[in-house]
Design a protein around this motif. Structure first.
Motif, PDB file in Angstrom:
ATOM      1  N   LEU B 172     -11.449  -6.664  -8.750  1.00 44.70           N
ATOM      2  CA  LEU B 172     -11.586  -5.792  -7.584  1.00 44.70           C
ATOM      3  C   LEU B 172     -10.387  -5.937  -6.674  1.00 44.70           C
ATOM      4  N   THR B 178      -3.271  -2.338  -6.664  1.00 42.86           N
ATOM      5  CA  THR B 178      -2.578  -1.216  -7.304  1.00 42.86           C
ATOM      6  C   THR B 178      -2.695   0.034  -6.460  1.00 42.86           C
ATOM      7  N   LEU B 179      -3.715   0.082  -5.629  1.00 40.78           N
ATOM      8  CA  LEU B 179      -3.884   1.248  -4.758  1.00 40.78           C
ATOM      9  C   LEU B 179      -3.101   1.114  -3.462  1.00 40.78           C
TER      10      LEU B 179
ATOM     11  N   PHE C  76      -4.468   2.002 -11.963  1.00 39.76           N
ATOM     12  CA  PHE C  76      -5.032   1.068 -12.937  1.00 39.76           C
ATOM     13  C   PHE C  76      -6.535   1.301 -13.057  1.00 39.76           C
ATOM     14  N   LEU C  83     -15.287  -0.550  -9.566  1.00 50.35           N
ATOM     15  CA  LEU C  83     -15.466   0.202  -8.324  1.00 50.35           C
ATOM     16  C   LEU C  83     -15.863  -0.773  -7.217  1.00 50.35           C
ATOM     17  N   PHE C  95      -9.711   5.136  -0.945  1.00 46.85           N
ATOM     18  CA  PHE C  95      -9.112   3.838  -0.605  1.00 46.85           C
ATOM     19  C   PHE C  95      -7.585   3.851  -0.622  1.00 46.85           C
ATOM     20  N   GLY C  96      -7.018   4.315  -1.740  1.00 42.72           N
ATOM     21  CA  GLY C  96      -5.563   4.277  -1.862  1.00 42.72           C
ATOM     22  C   GLY C  96      -4.877   5.132  -0.800  1.00 42.72           C
ATOM     23  N   ARG C 143     -10.101   7.757  -8.363  1.00 42.91           N
ATOM     24  CA  ARG C 143      -9.542   6.837  -7.371  1.00 42.91           C
ATOM     25  C   ARG C 143      -8.072   6.556  -7.643  1.00 42.91           C
ATOM     26  N   SER C 144      -7.745   6.387  -8.944  1.00 42.31           N
ATOM     27  CA  SER C 144      -6.356   6.060  -9.265  1.00 42.31           C
ATOM     28  C   SER C 144      -5.455   7.287  -9.271  1.00 42.31           C
ATOM     29  N   ILE C 147      -3.854   9.116  -5.759  1.00 39.06           N
ATOM     30  CA  ILE C 147      -2.649   8.658  -5.057  1.00 39.06           C
ATOM     31  C   ILE C 147      -1.386   9.127  -5.773  1.00 39.06           C
TER      32      ILE C 147
END
Lengths: 341, 272, 349
Positions: B172, B178-179, C76, C83, C95-96, C143-144, C147
Motif C-alpha cells: 500500500l 508510485t502515485l 503500478f 486499494l 489519490f495521485g 487509479r494508476s 495520472i
C-alpha cells in the motif's frame, strides 16, 4: 483529524502543567524525614504543630522499615534531614563506622514494648492471658505471625521474646515448638547466652501456622481482617490501629531498662548485623549530609520537647524524659538543652 | 422437539461453549477480586469512600497520577512511533537485541528499575546535572514520576505500534509512492490512518500501566505522592481502613475513563 | 522509451542477472516467466523501490536509476490490487491527482471521466473491501491511469481472477491499451494472456532475460530447449541434418525423415513441433504439408476442452472431442500425422 488530536493533547499537557505548578508549589521548603513505620502517626501530629509555626515548610515523611530507612542513605545515596528509627542501635552500627560514616550523634527519645496483638475474633481470644499465650500459639488451629527479622526491628525482637519466655515460664520447649518447628530460624546456647540464627535469605515459614511479612503493619491488617489470630507488635502499633493487645511480663517484653541484664542473654544474628536483646528504644539523628540541617534541628525540637513527649505518650510510645544522647559534645548547639548524656 | 433442537445446537457449538465456560473462570476471578473490595467499601464503609472523594490530598494525588501517566504516554508515543515503524519495516544486525531491550523493563523488578532510574537521574549524576542546568530536577518531582512511568510503560506502546505497522501491507505504501506521494506523505496518508487503532490501543495500555506503577516511582519520587504511593502511605499509618477507600476510588475513576475511551474508539470506527 | 541496461541486483531468494531490454513508446511488453518470486521484484526495481547494484534504467533517454519512485511518474498495479482500504473508491482513484496538488474541480473532472470510461462510476462511494476481484482490478487500473503515467507496470493483473472474469478483463486491458496507448510492461506466467496482449515478449528464467521477441516468434521459435518446454512446445525429437537445399533441410530421426526450413547446414539438432500444428487423419492426406508420418495411437489424454493424442512414433497432437468422434480415434488405431515444414523449429544440439 490529526490536527484536532494534536491540539487536544497539547492543551491537556499545558493545562495539566499549569495545574501541577500551582498545586504543588515548590516555593515551600521541604524537610525530608525517613522514619520507621510505627512513628508515622505520632509524627504526623508533631508535624501539625511544627507546620503551624513554620507555615512555609512542607514536612515529607517516607516511612519504611528501620533498616530500609538507613540503607536508603548508606547504600542508595539518598538524603534526608531527620532520621528516626525503631532501633537506635542501627545508627551507631550502620552509620557511625569508619567505612560508613553518616552520623556523629543520636538521641534516644521514646521506648516501646513487645505485645501480642489480637481481636475479639481471634481464636481463644477469651482464654488468652499473660500466663498461657505460648500454649495457645502452640495449638494447631491458631495462625500467628511476626515481621521479617532482617528488615524490621519488630521482626527480630519477636523471636527474642519467645526465647526469653523459656526462662520466665520454666518451659525450655517454647522456642523449639513455636519458631524452629515453623520456620528456618534456629537457636544455640553457649554459657548462658542464646544466639538466634536468622542470617538467611529464605526464612521458609510454614504458612499454615506462621506468617512472616516485611512490615509489621501488614500483620496488623491481617489480624484486623481475621486472616491471622495473633501478631507480635509494638504496643504503640496495636493501640494506634485499634487492636487489643496482651501485656507480656516485663522480663520478656523488651520495654524496661531495669531488665537490661535479662534481655542481654539473647542475641540474634541477622544478614546485616547481630543485635543483642535490649529495651526497645527509638533513636533519631540528623545525618551529616542533611540538606537542611538548621531546619532539621527545629523539627527535632518539636519531637523531644514537652508537647512532643505528650504526643508520643498518647500514641502508646512512652517518651524518654528527658531525651538521652550518646555524646553531648557532638550534639548541635540548639538541641543541647533538651538532652542529657 | 425444542430440547432436541437445543441439544443439537449445544453439540454444534460445543467448542465455543466449553471455551466460554473455561474463559469465564478467569473473568470471574478478576471480577470477584475487584468487586469484593469495591462492594465492601461501598456497602460497609460508604463514609470512608465519600471522605476520600472529597479529601483534597486524595483528589490531587489521583489527578497527578493520571496526568503524569498521560505525559509519559505522550513521550512514549512521540519517540516510540518512529521506533516501531523502523522495527516493523526493516531488518538489521542486532535487531533482536533492540527488541529484547525494549521488553526488558517488563521483566525487571520494579524496585530495581527505580534504583537504576534514580542512579541515572539524580542531581549528582552527569545526566541529572545536565538537566538541572535547564531547570529540570527529577528527585521528588513530577519529572521523576514521568520518567519512572515512561520506563515501565513504553514497551506496551512500542509493541502495539509495531504490530499495527506490521499489519499494514507495505505494498500500500509503495503504490502510494508510485502515485507521487513522498515517504512522509505515504506514512501520513496511508500508514498512519490504517494503524491508528493499534496506536490508540497501545497508548491506552501504556497509560494504564503508568498509573499503576509504584516500586519504580517510589524510589525516585516519593513526593509528590501519586495514588499508589498515597495508598501505601495511608496503609502504613491507618491500615486497610485508611487505604482501601483511596484504592477503590482510583479503580472506579479508571474504569470510567476506560469505558469512555473504548466507547469513543468504537464510535469513531463506526463513523467511518 | 524505457531501457534497462545490464541491470543486476540480489535479493534473498532471487537475483537479476544482467537484464537488458527496451520498451518502445506505446508498446505492450510482457515479461513471461515461470511462477516465482522474481517478477514482482523486477517491476519494483523499474518503479524505483530498489536501486540495482549494477546497471542503469533510462526513461526517454534520462537516467532515472537513482530517482525516487514518487518522481518517476510510473503507474503500478499489484496482483492484489492494493486499494487503500480506508478510502472510498473515488478517493482511491483521486489519490495521485491530489498528490499533484491539482485544483479540486480539475481532480473531480478527471476522476469522473476515467471512472466512466472504465465503467466503475457506480462504485465511487463504496469501500474496497466490498468490491469483487474484477471491480477492484478496474479501480486499481483507473487509479494508476488517471495520472497519465509514462509507463504502466502490471504485476500478474489477471492471475487472481476466476476464468470468466479473467477473459473479460483481458479484453478490457486490450481495449484500454488501444484507446490510451499507454506504454505497458506486464509480467505474467500465463501464456494465453501473453499471446493475447503482447506486442513483444521477454522470457525471463532464473533472473536472466533469455529471449526477447515478437510473441509469435517466442512460441513458435523458442531460442532454447528450456524456453520451448516452458512455452509448451511438446514435441521434441532428436535428429541429424542430412541435407540442406535452398533452405529446405532434411532431418533424419532414425524412424522417419522430417523436412523443415532452416539455415542450419549440418549437425545434430532438436526438432520442436507444437502439438496444435499436427493434423491427424485416418488416410494419407494430400495437402501442402510436406511431412506425413504414420503411427499407432498409444494414449489419449484430456486437457480441459481439448484432447492430446500420443503416438508410438513420439509425436503428439491436440484435437477436439468432435475430431475424435469423427475420426473414430481409439488407442491402437493407425493414424497419419501431417505437419508443415514451416511449423518446425530446429535448435542445434
Amino acid at each position: 483529524m490529526l490536527a484536532i488530536a494534536i491540539v487536544a493533547i497539547v492543551s491537556v499537557a499545558v493545562i495539566g502543567g499549569v495545574w501541577y505548578y500551582t498545586t504543588f508549589a515548590p516555593e515551600e521548603k521541604v524537610l525530608k524525614v525517613f522514619c520507621a513505620g510505627s512513628l508515622t502517626l505520632p509524627f504526623e501530629d508533631i508535624e501539625a504543630q511544627f507546620e503551624a509555626d513554620y507555615p512555609n515548610v512542607d514536612v515529607q515523611f517516607e516511612p519504611a522499615g528501620s533498616v530500609a530507612c538507613v540503607q536508603k542513605i548508606t547504600e542508595s545515596g539518598e538524603e534526608c534531614d531527620v532520621l528516626a528509627l525503631a532501633d537506635y542501635n542501627l545508627i551507631p552500627s550502620m552509620m557511625m563506622t569508619t567505612e560508613s560514616n553518616y552520623a556523629d550523634w543520636y538521641i534516644i527519645f521514646a521506648v516501646n514494648r513487645m505485645t501480642l496483638a489480637y481481636t475479639d475474633n481471634s481464636k481463644y481470644a477469651d482464654e488468652i492471658t499473660a500466663d498461657n499465650w505460648y500454649e495457645i500459639l502452640r495449638r494447631s488451629d491458631v495462625k500467628w505471625g511476626f515481621s521479617d527479622p532482617n528488615l524490621d526491628p519488630c521482626g527480630y525482637r519477636s523471636p527474642m521474646v519467645i526465647q526469653l519466655a523459656e526462662h520466665e515460664y520454666g518451659d525450655d520447649m517454647i522456642f523449639e515448638d513455636l519458631i524452629e518447628a515453623n520456620c528456618a530460624i534456629t537457636v544455640s546456647e553457649e554459657a548462658g547466652t542464646y544466639l538466634i540464627d536468622a542470617n538467611m535469605t529464605d526464612l521458609n515459614p510454614n504458612t499454615d501456622r506462621l506468617t512472616i511479612r516485611e512490615k509489621s503493619v501488614e500483620l496488623v491488617t491481617f489480624v484486623q481482617e481475621g486472616g491471622l489470630d495473633y501478631a507480635f507488635e509494638y504496643s504503640s502499633v496495636a493501640k494506634q490501629h485499634g487492636l487489643k493487645y496482651l501485656e507480656l511480663p516485663v522480663t520478656i517484653d523488651l520495654s524496661s531498662t531495669d531488665c537490661e541484664n535479662i534481655y542481654k542473654t539473647v542475641k540474634i544474628e541477622k544478614t546485616t548485623t547481630t543485635s543483642t536483646g535490649e529495651p526497645i528504644v527509638y533513636g533519631l539523628t540528623i545525618p551529616k549530609n542533611a540538606p537542611n540541617p538548621t531546619l532539621a534541628e527545629e523539627f527535632v525540637k518539636y519531637i523531644i520537647n514537652e508537647s512532643g513527649q505528650t504526643i508520643m505518650s498518647n500514641s502508646g510510645q512512652p517518651p524518654v524524659v528527658p531525651a538521652v544522647t550518646n555524646d553531648i559534645s557532638k550534639i548541635p548547639e540548639s538541641l543541647k538543652k533538651y538532652v542529657v548524656q | 422437539m425444542a430440547t432436541k433442537k437445543a441439544l443439537t445446537g449445544v453439540k454444534r457449538h460445543s467448542l465455543s461453549l466449553i471455551f466460554l465456560f473455561v474463559g469465564s473462570l478467569l473473568i470471574l476471578f478478576t471480577m470477584l477480586t475487584l468487586f469484593n473490595m469495591i462492594f465492601r467499601q461501598i456497602v460497609f464503609d460508604t463514609e470512608g469512600l465519600l471522605e476520600a472523594a472529597v479529601d483534597p490530598v486524595v483528589v490531587k494525588s489521583i489527578v497527578l497520577t493520571l496526568y503524569c501517566s498521560f505525559l509519559a504516554t505522550v513521550i512514549a508515543a512521540l519517540l516510540g512511533t518512529p521506533l516501531a515503524y523502523v522495527l516493523a519495516r526493516h531488518d538489521f544486525i542486532g535487531k533482536s537485541v533492540v527488541e529484547s531491550v525494549i521488553d526488558v523493563p517488563v521483566i525487571i523488578p520494579h524496585s530495581v528499575a527505580g534504583i537504576a532510574l534514580y542512579a541515572l537521574f539524580m542531581s549528582r549524576s552527569p545526566v541529572g546535572e545536565a538537566f538541572s542546568n535547564i531547570g529540570i530536577v527529577f528527585e521528588d518531582s513530577m519529572w521523576g514520576i514521568v520518567v519512572a512511568m515512561l520506563f515501565v510503560s513504553a514497551p506496551f506502546y512500542v509493541n502495539a505500534a509495531r504490530e499495527g505497522f506490521q499489519s499494514i501491507n507495505p505494498r500500500l505504501e509503495r503504490v502510494a509512492r508510485t502515485l507521487g506521494a513522498s515517504q512522509w506523505k505515504s506514512f501520513y496518508k496511508i500508514t498512519l490512518p490504517l494503524s491508528v487503532r493499534h496506536l490508540f490501543s497501545g497508548a491506552v495500555m501504556a497509560w494504564a500501566r503508568g498509573i499503576s506503577e509504584f516500586g519504580a516511582v517510589i524510589m525516585i519520587a516519593f513526593y509528590p505522592m501519586i495514588a499508589p504511593v498515597l495508598i501505601f502511605y495511608r496503609f502504613t499509618t491507618h491500615g486497610l481502613a485508611g487505604s482501601q477507600p483511596i484504592a477503590v476510588l482510583l479503580i472506579l475513576i479508571c474504569i470510567c475513563i476506560f469505558i469512555i475511551l473504548r466507547a469513543s474508539a468504537k464510535y469513531w470506527e463506526k463513523k467511518k | 522509451m524505457i531501457t534497462l541496461e545490464n541491470v543486476s541486483h540480489e535479493w534473498d531468494d532471487f537475483s537479476l542477472k544482467n537484464v537488458s531490454f527496451s520498451v518502445n513508446k506505446g508498446e505492450h511488453f510482457i515479461i513471461l516467466g515461470p511462477t516465482a518470486a522474481g517478477k514482482t521484484l523486477i517491476l519494483e526495481t523499474i518503479a524505483g523501490f530498489y536501486v540495482p547494484r549494477e546497471g542503469k534504467i533510462l526513461l526517454n533517454g534520462k537516467d532515472i536509476t537513482h530517482i525516487p519512485p514518487e518522481k518517476r511518474n510510473i503507474g503500478f498495479v499489484y496482483q492484489d490490487y492494493s486499494l487503500f482500504p480506508h478510502m472510498p473508491i473515488k478517493e482511491n482513484v483521486a489519490f495521485g491527482l491530489n498528490m499533484q496538488k491539482l485544483p479540486k474541480a480539475e481532480v473531480e473532472a478527471k476522476v469522473q471521466e476515467i471512472m466512466e470510461s472504465m465503467g466503475i462510476s457506480y462504485l465511487q462511494n463504496r469501500l474496497p473491501s466490498t468490491l469483487s476481484g474484477g471491480e477492484q482490478q478496474r479501480v486499481a487500473l483507473a487509479r494508476s491511469l488517471v495520472i497519465d503515467p509514462e509507463i504502466l507496470l502490471l504485476d500478474e493483473p489477471l492471475s487472481a481472477l476466476d476464468p470468466r472474469t479473467r477473459e473479460t478483463l483481458r479484453e478490457e486491458l486490450k481495449r484500454i491499451h488501444e484507446v490510451r496507448g499507454t506504454t505497458t510492461i506486464h509480467v505474467t506466467h500465463d501464456q494465453d494472456e501473453a499471446l493475447a496482449l503482447a506486442d513483444r515478449i521477454g522470457v525471463i528464467m532464473d533472473g536472466e532475460l533469455v529471449q526477447v521477441d515478437e510473441s509469435y516468434r517466442v512460441f513458435n521459435e523458442p531460442a532454447t530447449e528450456e524456453i520451448a518446454t516452458f512455452v509448451g512446445v511438446e514435441n521434441v525429437i532428436e535428429g541429424k541434418i542430412i541435407s540442406n537445399q535452398d533452405g529446405v533441410v532434411v532431418v533424419e530421426t532414425g524412424k522417419y525423415q522430417i523436412r523443415a526450413l532452416s539455415n542450419l547446414e549440418e549437425g545434430e539438432v532438436n526438432v520442436f513441433i507444437r502439438p496444435e500444428n499436427i493434423i491427424l487423419s485416418k488416410v494419407k492426406l494430400e495437402s501442402s504439408a510436406r511431412n506425413r508420418v504414420s503411427g499407432k495411437i498409444s494414449r489419449i489424454s484430456q486437457f480441459g476442452a481439448t484432447f492430446r493424442i500420443y503416438m508410438d512414433n513420439g509425436l503428439s497432437a491436440l484435437v477436439t472431442k468432435q475430431a475424435i468422434e469423427e475420426l473414430g480415434l481409439k488407442v491402437g488405431e493407425k493414424v497419419y500425422a501431417s505437419f508443415k515444414a514451416t511449423a518446425i523449429h530446429l535448435i542445434k544440439r
